[in-house]
Design an enzyme around this catalytic site. Structure first.
Site, short mmCIF file in Angstrom:
data_model
loop_
_atom_site.label_atom_id
_atom_site.label_comp_id
_atom_site.label_asym_id
_atom_site.label_seq_id
_atom_site.Cartn_x
_atom_site.Cartn_y
_atom_site.Cartn_z
CG ASP A 117 -28.93 38.75 51.04
OD1 ASP A 117 -27.92 39.29 50.56
OD2 ASP A 117 -29.34 39.01 52.18
CB SER A 123 -31.84 37.23 53.88
OG SER A 123 -30.54 37.59 53.47
CG ASP A 162 -29.51 43.21 51.12
OD1 ASP A 162 -29.40 44.43 51.37
OD2 ASP A 162 -29.73 42.36 51.99
CG ASP A 344 -31.76 41.52 61.16
OD1 ASP A 344 -32.68 41.93 60.45
OD2 ASP A 344 -31.17 42.24 62.00
#
Length: 389
Positions: A117, A123, A162, A344
């Protein structure tokens, strides 16, 4: 991601090179062979994995409102993907395979690329740019070994959320430039090694607010298709996963951001349109183009200030339950990829992994580090579930 659980680790079996086949009591009597040219979700039910079930059951014990607790308890029975986001967390996989019946398919997310990411902080992963060999030998190879030990169990795998979308839209960032070659080679390696008869794979393709912009559709499809071809066009790749850990509606019309000043440059105002338009671009680029769509947290719309806001959106609710009844030919299934209740990212601005998106006005506060259990957020998802639990 997620916190450790000694109860699971007690039963963990380390991955090894042993060819011994191990099956859970309810597994199929013979090896599973998935036809990736078909929608396997019409035959299999997404499995409610035991790891998330335990998280939910612990969360229910903390809810004092009996009515809310009863609704929350139902979440444990809903199929959800298990995330393998570190080498150590591979330990979670084999224990979770002990209760998978023959008519279920086990959802798995592979998520540990070097420099993971590259456009976000919350992340970021454990492997640094350049540690591609570790990714291959200590992560992908170990997962493949376990899957080979369970040939009588069906698996659906989402490959590296991602990653490739970041190379399309964020390649101007130095971190993404440095990660690019590792992403492409790592994803291709994962596709090759996990191309097993009992596996169907979906390559992450972001969402309509990311690669759905008119100028991103063709480059995005070509980026994914190039990696697919470099992997040898693996037979078990079915297509793409969209809206993973995302918030976009499936078929809201007009779309949530259809009145934005720049809406004229994005014709994918919901995920249904995105699946259709990006699917067409994928077909032109020579890659399979069916899709699964994450509806785990998109039950409430109109919450975000901007389309790109992704962190613990305040007011969210659980969305459509996993189902193969999508009404769209290219859409195989609605699935819950992101386990609702796992954060998150942290809202603590002093934290090393703090990302400014987690401090935006539309982000829930306070929130813990990415992957940690977020009790208040889980309860909100239950309250706001649409359809209601």
């Amino acid at each position: 991601m997620k916190f450790s659980k000694s109860a699971l680790l007690t039963f963990a079996v380390a991955a090894s090179a042993s060819p011994t086949k191990r099956q859970s009591p309810g597994a199929c009597p013979s090896p599973v062979r998935l036809d990736a040219s078909t929608n396997v979700f019409r035959q299999y039910t997404l499995h409610p994995n035991s790891f998330y079930r335990e998280e939910v059951e612990l969360a229910v014990q903390q809810i004092s409102d009996p009515s809310l607790a009863a609704k929350a308890a139902k979440v444990a029975d809903i199929g959800t993907f298990l995330w393998l986001d570190t080498i150590k967390n591979i330990e979670r996989l084999e224990p979770a395979l002990q209760d998978v019946p023959c008519d279920h398919i086990f959802g798995l997310v592979v998520y540990d690329l070097p420099g993971r990411d590259c456009a976000a902080k919350a992340s970021n992963g454990e492997l640094k740019v350049g540690e591609l060999n570790r990714y291959k030998t200590e992560f992908i190879d170990k997962i493949a070994e376990i899957l080979k030990r369970y040939p009588n169990t069906a698996f659906a795998i989402v490959i590296e959320p991602d990653s490739l979308p970041n190379l399309v839209t964020n390649i101007d960032q130095t971190s993404c430039q440095q990660s690019a070659s590792g992403y492409r080679e790592g994803v291709a390696y994962a596709l090759r090694q996990l191309n097993l008869p009992n596996v169907v794979m979906y390559l992450d393709a972001g969402h309509g607010g990311w690669l759905g912009w008119d100028s991103n559709l063709k480059p995005g499809a070509e980026e994914l298709a190039k990696v697919y071809k470099n992997a040898g066009s693996p037979s078990q790749l079915r297509g793409i996963a969209t809206n993973v850990a995302g918030w976009n509606a499936w078929d809201l019309t007009p779309g949530e951001f259809s009145r934005a000043s720049d809406a004229q440059w994005n014709s994918c105002q919901n995920e249904k349109l995105y699946v259709e338009k990006f699917g067409a671009a994928l077909r032109s680029a020579g890659m399979p183009n069916h899709a699964i769509i994450d509806t785990g947290r998109n039950g409430v719309q109109g919450l975000r200030e901007e389309w790109g806001n992704w962190c613990n959106v305040n007011g969210a609710g659980f969305g459509i339950r996993p189902s193969a009844n999508t009404g769209a030919e290219l859409a195989d299934a609605f699935v819950w990829v992101k386990p609702g209740g796992e954060s998150d990212g942290t809202s603590d601005s002093s934290a090393v992994r703090y990302d400014s998106f987690c401090g935006k006005p539309d982000a829930f506060k306070p929130s813990p580090e990415a992957g940690q259990w977020h009790q208040a957020y889980f309860e909100m998802l239950v309250r706001n579930a649409n359809p209601a639990l």
